[in-house]
Structure formats: structure tokens, C-alpha cells
Design a protein around this motif. Structure first.
Motif, mmCIF file in Angstrom:
data_model
loop_
_atom_site.group_PDB
_atom_site.id
_atom_site.type_symbol
_atom_site.label_atom_id
_atom_site.label_comp_id
_atom_site.label_asym_id
_atom_site.label_seq_id
_atom_site.Cartn_x
_atom_site.Cartn_y
_atom_site.Cartn_z
ATOM 1 N N GLU A 1 -7.305 1.021 -6.121
ATOM 2 C CA GLU A 1 -7.426 1.959 -5.246
ATOM 3 C C GLU A 1 -8.644 1.773 -4.368
ATOM 4 O O GLU A 1 -9.571 1.027 -4.747
ATOM 5 C CB GLU A 1 -7.741 3.366 -6.062
ATOM 6 C CG GLU A 1 -8.705 3.212 -6.903
ATOM 7 C CD GLU A 1 -8.810 4.591 -8.108
ATOM 8 O OE1 GLU A 1 -9.807 5.306 -8.161
ATOM 9 O OE2 GLU A 1 -7.457 4.657 -8.878
ATOM 10 N N PRO A 2 -9.089 2.655 -3.191
ATOM 11 C CA PRO A 2 -9.925 2.324 -2.517
ATOM 12 C C PRO A 2 -11.315 2.498 -3.364
ATOM 13 O O PRO A 2 -11.472 3.363 -4.236
ATOM 14 C CB PRO A 2 -9.747 3.326 -1.186
ATOM 15 C CG PRO A 2 -8.392 3.695 -1.367
ATOM 16 C CD PRO A 2 -8.095 3.905 -2.670
ATOM 17 N N VAL B 1 -3.594 4.823 -1.825
ATOM 18 C CA VAL B 1 -4.367 5.731 -0.885
ATOM 19 C C VAL B 1 -4.033 7.062 -1.015
ATOM 20 O O VAL B 1 -2.850 7.258 -0.488
ATOM 21 C CB VAL B 1 -4.498 5.055 0.289
ATOM 22 C CG1 VAL B 1 -5.254 5.779 1.374
ATOM 23 C CG2 VAL B 1 -4.894 3.514 0.428
ATOM 24 N N SER B 2 -4.832 8.017 -1.324
ATOM 25 C CA SER B 2 -4.544 9.211 -1.744
ATOM 26 C C SER B 2 -5.646 10.285 -1.565
ATOM 27 O O SER B 2 -6.527 9.925 -1.831
ATOM 28 C CB SER B 2 -3.770 9.501 -2.998
ATOM 29 O OG SER B 2 -3.370 10.815 -3.056
ATOM 30 N N ASP B 3 -5.234 11.348 -1.212
ATOM 31 C CA ASP B 3 -6.352 12.715 -1.226
ATOM 32 C C ASP B 3 -6.381 13.162 -2.439
ATOM 33 O O ASP B 3 -7.206 14.319 -2.882
ATOM 34 C CB ASP B 3 -6.135 13.602 -0.272
ATOM 35 C CG ASP B 3 -4.890 14.253 -0.159
ATOM 36 O OD1 ASP B 3 -4.066 13.608 -0.862
ATOM 37 O OD2 ASP B 3 -4.520 14.993 0.969
ATOM 38 N N ASN C 1 0.712 5.465 0.424
ATOM 39 C CA ASN C 1 -0.204 6.592 0.912
ATOM 40 C C ASN C 1 0.508 7.770 0.522
ATOM 41 O O ASN C 1 1.713 8.238 0.806
ATOM 42 C CB ASN C 1 -0.198 6.596 2.559
ATOM 43 C CG ASN C 1 -1.074 7.473 2.961
ATOM 44 O OD1 ASN C 1 -0.648 8.217 4.174
ATOM 45 N ND2 ASN C 1 -2.129 8.098 2.221
ATOM 46 N N ALA D 1 -15.028 6.119 -0.060
ATOM 47 C CA ALA D 1 -14.342 5.633 1.022
ATOM 48 C C ALA D 1 -14.111 6.609 1.977
ATOM 49 O O ALA D 1 -13.343 7.525 1.581
ATOM 50 C CB ALA D 1 -12.898 4.637 0.627
ATOM 51 N N LEU E 1 -7.069 0.525 5.774
ATOM 52 C CA LEU E 1 -6.346 0.040 4.679
ATOM 53 C C LEU E 1 -4.809 0.096 4.912
ATOM 54 O O LEU E 1 -3.978 -0.915 4.555
ATOM 55 C CB LEU E 1 -6.807 0.670 3.212
ATOM 56 C CG LEU E 1 -8.106 0.708 2.620
ATOM 57 C CD1 LEU E 1 -8.510 1.637 1.713
ATOM 58 C CD2 LEU E 1 -8.373 -1.189 2.317
ATOM 59 N N THR F 1 0.839 -1.263 0.014
ATOM 60 C CA THR F 1 -0.099 -0.050 0.041
ATOM 61 C C THR F 1 0.840 1.197 0.069
ATOM 62 O O THR F 1 1.866 1.346 0.919
ATOM 63 C CB THR F 1 -1.060 -0.068 1.121
ATOM 64 O OG1 THR F 1 -1.738 -1.160 1.122
ATOM 65 C CG2 THR F 1 -1.882 1.417 1.244
ATOM 66 N N HIS G 1 -11.848 4.209 6.718
ATOM 67 C CA HIS G 1 -11.590 3.019 5.992
ATOM 68 C C HIS G 1 -10.323 3.121 5.288
ATOM 69 O O HIS G 1 -9.467 2.177 5.394
ATOM 70 C CB HIS G 1 -12.742 2.931 4.885
ATOM 71 C CG HIS G 1 -12.539 1.717 4.099
ATOM 72 N ND1 HIS G 1 -12.703 0.427 4.437
ATOM 73 C CD2 HIS G 1 -12.162 1.514 2.641
ATOM 74 C CE1 HIS G 1 -12.618 -0.482 3.732
ATOM 75 N NE2 HIS G 1 -12.170 0.288 2.688
ATOM 76 N N GLN G 2 -9.927 4.310 4.940
ATOM 77 C CA GLN G 2 -8.370 4.483 4.332
ATOM 78 C C GLN G 2 -7.394 4.372 5.363
ATOM 79 O O GLN G 2 -6.448 3.788 5.235
ATOM 80 C CB GLN G 2 -8.316 6.005 3.657
ATOM 81 C CG GLN G 2 -9.206 6.356 2.559
ATOM 82 C CD GLN G 2 -8.929 7.492 2.120
ATOM 83 O OE1 GLN G 2 -8.422 8.123 1.914
ATOM 84 N NE2 GLN G 2 -10.036 8.162 1.829
#
Length: 286
Positions: free
Chosen positions: A203-204, A181-183, A138, A208, A216, A136, A212-213
Motif C-alpha cells: 500500500e502507499p 490505493v484506497s481511502d 483503486n 501519502a 501511483l 494497482t 502521490h496516490q
């Protein structure tokens, strides 16, 4: 009024006399989100573990997490309506230095008891992740890059860093799947498309939640972080889950850089269990 003192100075002087009760309240900044809030809650927990009555002040942003971590709010957080005149206000920031503000053992105890120890929304989110991705990643973007002031403090060459960190993760074994997992997933699609040459990338799910992120990140056997307190907590929780054999232990990678506002630009939040990427081609300011 006391001689030579303004009204506000006199009030502060009188309050300093009154506020000498046994209870301490960490004055939590109103503008901080989950990654930073968790350090204040950790600090209250470690003081209470020593028999010292310390609590963290509730904020509008912290109230968002009450259902996710109810035990934490029952024992460590107090609202403004619960403040006593005699409470000592403690303004200490940011309480994030690993090995100085807390030890690895204290961090583990807080996570085990307050975040994982009782049935919670967070525990439910963790239970939904099966199996986790092999690796994963981030990526923190957001205001780090959209706001000029924060960009000056927090920005670095994320693409080059990810290349170095992924190569380090590959050295521990073949990567069979990658989760981003990213904004800012659009930025990831544009700049990190080369990851598909290594392994299938997912990706989520759409919509999500932040909780939840976080789950992950915590569930991943291999985890690459950027300079984000949210990501750091995903790594801390992953350490506890790996130690309990709930997930295969393989490793976490994080950059030595955190912010140009920090002494030496260093990320002093990093666990001593993690692999630190000390430098990248072109340097952190490249």
C-alpha cells in the motif's frame, strides 16, 4: 422595476442583458474535489483550443491544486476577483461523458499539455515511482458508503467486483505484485485479504498525499478502478503514459456501473481503451 417582476427577477433580467461579453466562465461547484474539478478544467481547455475564451471559476477546493498544476491555473482558471460584469456564466454539470463532452484525443491533449507538459509537483511524484506495481487496485469508499444518501447512489458489491476484475487481469499474464490505493485501507485489509494468495500486496507509504496516490494509479501498467472520478483520471493519465512508452501497456479495468443517479446507472466516463466489467455475480444491486 420592471412590471410584474420581483427585485431578484428584475436583477437577473438586467444581468442577462449585460452578460453578453465574449468570455465564458464555467461556474465550478464549490463542493467538488480533484476528480470532478479536472472535468471542468478539461472543458475550458478544449474550448480554448478552438479559440473560444472559456475559463473555470476558482474555488477554495480547486486552489489546493495550484502548485501541483501551475500551467493549468495560469491559462484555464480565474478567481472571483478577475470576473468581469460582461462574463457569461455557464452552469453545465457534470461535463464527464466520454465521447460526448470530450473525445479521447482532446483528453490526451489536455493531459499532455496541462498535467504532464511542464515540470510540476505531479511530474515529480511520477518520477518517484520506480518501479510501479504490476497491478494497482483503486478502491473508493469514504462518503460513498458512510453517507446514506450517497450509499444509495454509489454502493455495490466491491469484493465480488474485484474478484472478477482480478481474474480478467490475470488472463493477460501472471500478477507478480499488487498495490492497494484506497481511502479506507482498513476495509481493504478486512475484505480483500485473499489478494495475498495471488501476489504480495503493498500500500502507499503512510501519509501519502492525494497527488502521490494519483501518480501511483497513473504509473501502473495494469490498473483496476472502482466507480470514482479520481480513479478515472488515474486511468486517463496511465493511457497517455503507456502510449508514450514510459510504461508497459497492459490495461485498465473499470465497472460499467457508476451511480444510480446516472442514466441506466452507467459509467459514461469510461475510456474506449479500457476493459469494462459489464456485470458481477448477483448484479450491481446485489
Amino acid at each position: 422595476m420592471m412590471p410584474n417582476l420581483s427585485l431578484s427577477q428584475a436583477k437577473a433580467s438586467l444581468l442577462s442583458v449585460v452578460r453578453r461579453g465574449p468570455r465564458e466562465v464555467l461556474w465550478t461547484p464549490a463542493n467538488v474535489n480533484l476528480g470532478n474539478l479536472l472535468y471542468y478544467w478539461l472543458n475550458a481547455h478544449l474550448h480554448q483550443a478552438k479559440g473560444e475564451p472559456r475559463f473555470a471559476l476558482e474555488t477554495e477546493k480547486s486552489k489546493l491544486w495550484q502548485e501541483a498544476f501551475p500551467k493549468l491555473f495560469e491559462e484555464l482558471v480565474i478567481s472571483r476577483s478577475e470576473l468581469r460584469l460582461t462574463d457569461r456564466r455557464i452552469e453545465q454539470h457534470p461535463l464527464q461523458h466520454f465521447g460526448l463532452n470530450y473525445t479521447g484525443a482532446e483528453l490526451d491533449a489536455f493531459i499532455a499539455e496541462m498535467l504532464l507538459g511542464t515540470p510540476t509537483q505531479f511530474a515529480s511524484e511520477l518520477a518517484r515511482i520506480n518501479p510501479p506495481a504490476d497491478l494497482t487496485i483503486n478502491i473508493r469508499r469514504g462518503d460513498y458508503y458512510s453517507v446514506p444518501r450517497w450509499r444509495g447512489d454509489y454502493s455495490f458489491d466491491v469484493v465480488e467486483y474485484v474478484r472478477v476484475a482480478v481474474a480478467a487481469a490475470q488472463a493477460t499474464g501472471e500478477i507478480t505484485s499488487i498495490l492497494l490505493v484506497s481511502d479506507d485501507l482498513e476495509w481493504c485489509h478486512t475484505k480483500l485479504g485473499w489478494l495475498t494468495d495471488i501476489a504480495p500486496v503493498s500500500e502507499p507509504p503512510a501519509g501519502a498525499t492525494v497527488l502521490h496516490q494519483l501518480a501511483l494509479l497513473a504509473a501502473s501498467p495494469r490498473l483496476i478502478l472502482t466507480n470514482s472520478t479520481f480513479g478515472y483520471w488515474g486511468g486517463y493519465i496511465a493511457d497517455v503514459l503507456r502510449a508514450s512508452a514510459q510504461h508497459k501497456a497492459q490495461g485498465t479495468w473499470a465497472p460499467a456501473f457508476h451511480s444510480r443517479a446516472f442514466p441506466g446507472n452507467l459509467a459514461n466516463q469510461l475510456s474506449d481503451r479500457w476493459n469494462v466489467i459489464e456485470q458481477i455475480p448477483g448484479g450491481w444491486d446485489g
